[in-house]
Design a protein around this motif. Structure first.
Motif: not given
Length: 274
Positions: A94-96, A102-103, A121-129, A213-223
């Motif tokens: 997820g975003s954290d 899952y996506f 987007g993203w959803i948390p996994a349940g107890t039964d995968l 949950e929407p997928v976060a935009a890519p980080d394009h600032s770090s080199i």
């Protein structure tokens, strides 16, 4: 004076140093090239994210591989979600960047009986995968989606193993060719990473209830640290001859100190003989 350099120990040490220097130089340039690639990739992502949205069909088609220069382009598409062929993509964070879930991958049927895969987007996994998770329902009716165009995922590029024998409607990779085998219509190459959507007949962005949950935009600032690593390798390469020279001077000094007492002992003995 420096005849000890011809001993087996010093010959091996010198040869090792001669091998290390070009190896470290090459490693430095390898890191430099990775730095340059990262900078170029960041520039590409930034430019594509800022570009105006274009129809997804103008950049991809069934069986087409999305080229690098079109990746992350903002695209839009209008159609209806085909929830009957919806799947979830396992082992995604997820975003954290810690929570595993899952996506949600849902085909969007386009005019002309084609489809494009949409990562809703993203959803948390349940107890039964082993069971299909509870997925927020996709908006019904005609939907216009906007998102980032992405290339198909492969094991070679992503490093994610394409596992077989997974529970029903679960996949490891987002791959249009693989999903096209299960759909009754052609599927555009690549997929759309959803950023916004609207439903026909509503104004603005339709919520349609809780959504993934929407997928976060890519980080394009770090080199990244690649330039620092390149400098480190070059400093190591420069340090090899310096270290070799210091060791040679120390060895010469130690050998001179060992021979000096023996010379001093022989001088009085010779004087007494006279």
């Amino acid at each position: 004076m420096y005849r000890f350099l011809l001993t087996r120990q010093w010959v091996i040490l010198t040869l090792v140093g001669l091998v290390l220097i070009p190896t470290m130089v090459r490693l430095g340039f390898w890191q430099l090239h990775r730095h340059e690639h990262r900078v170029a990739q960041n520039q590409l992502i930034g430019d594509n994210l800022k570009a105006r949205a274009v129809p997804v069909t103008s950049l991809t088609s069934p069986g087409r591989t999305v080229p690098r220069e079109d990746t992350w382009r903002t695209v839009r598409a209008t159609g209806t979600y085909d929830t009957a062929h919806e799947v979830v993509v396992r082992q995604r964070t997820g975003s954290d960047e810690q929570s595993i879930g899952y996506f949600v991958l849902t085909p969007l049927t386009l005019p002309g009986n084609k489809a494009v895969l949409v990562n809703r987007g993203w959803i948390p996994a349940g107890t039964d995968l082993t069971r299909y998770p509870k997925v927020p329902a996709a908006p019904s009716g005609e939907v216009t989606v906007t998102g980032r165009l992405k290339a198909d995922e492969t094991t070679a590029v992503s490093g994610i193993k394409d596992k077989r024998g997974l529970p029903a409607r679960q996949v490891s990779l987002i791959n249009s060719e693989r999903q096209a085998e299960k759909l009754p219509r052609p599927v555009l190459g690549g997929y759309v990473e959803l950023t916004a959507f609207s439903v026909k007949g509503t104004k603005g962005s339709a919520k349609g209830g809780k959504q993934p949950e929407p997928v976060a935009a890519p980080d394009h600032s770090s080199i990244g640290p690649h330039m620092a690593y390149a400098i480190q390798w070059w400093l190591f390469a420069a340090g090899v001859p310096v270290g070799w020279f210091v060791l040679v001077r120390r060895e010469r000094k130690d050998r001179a100190a060992e021979t000096a007492p023996a010379t001093q002992e022989k001088v009085p003995a010779a004087a007494g003989a006279e």
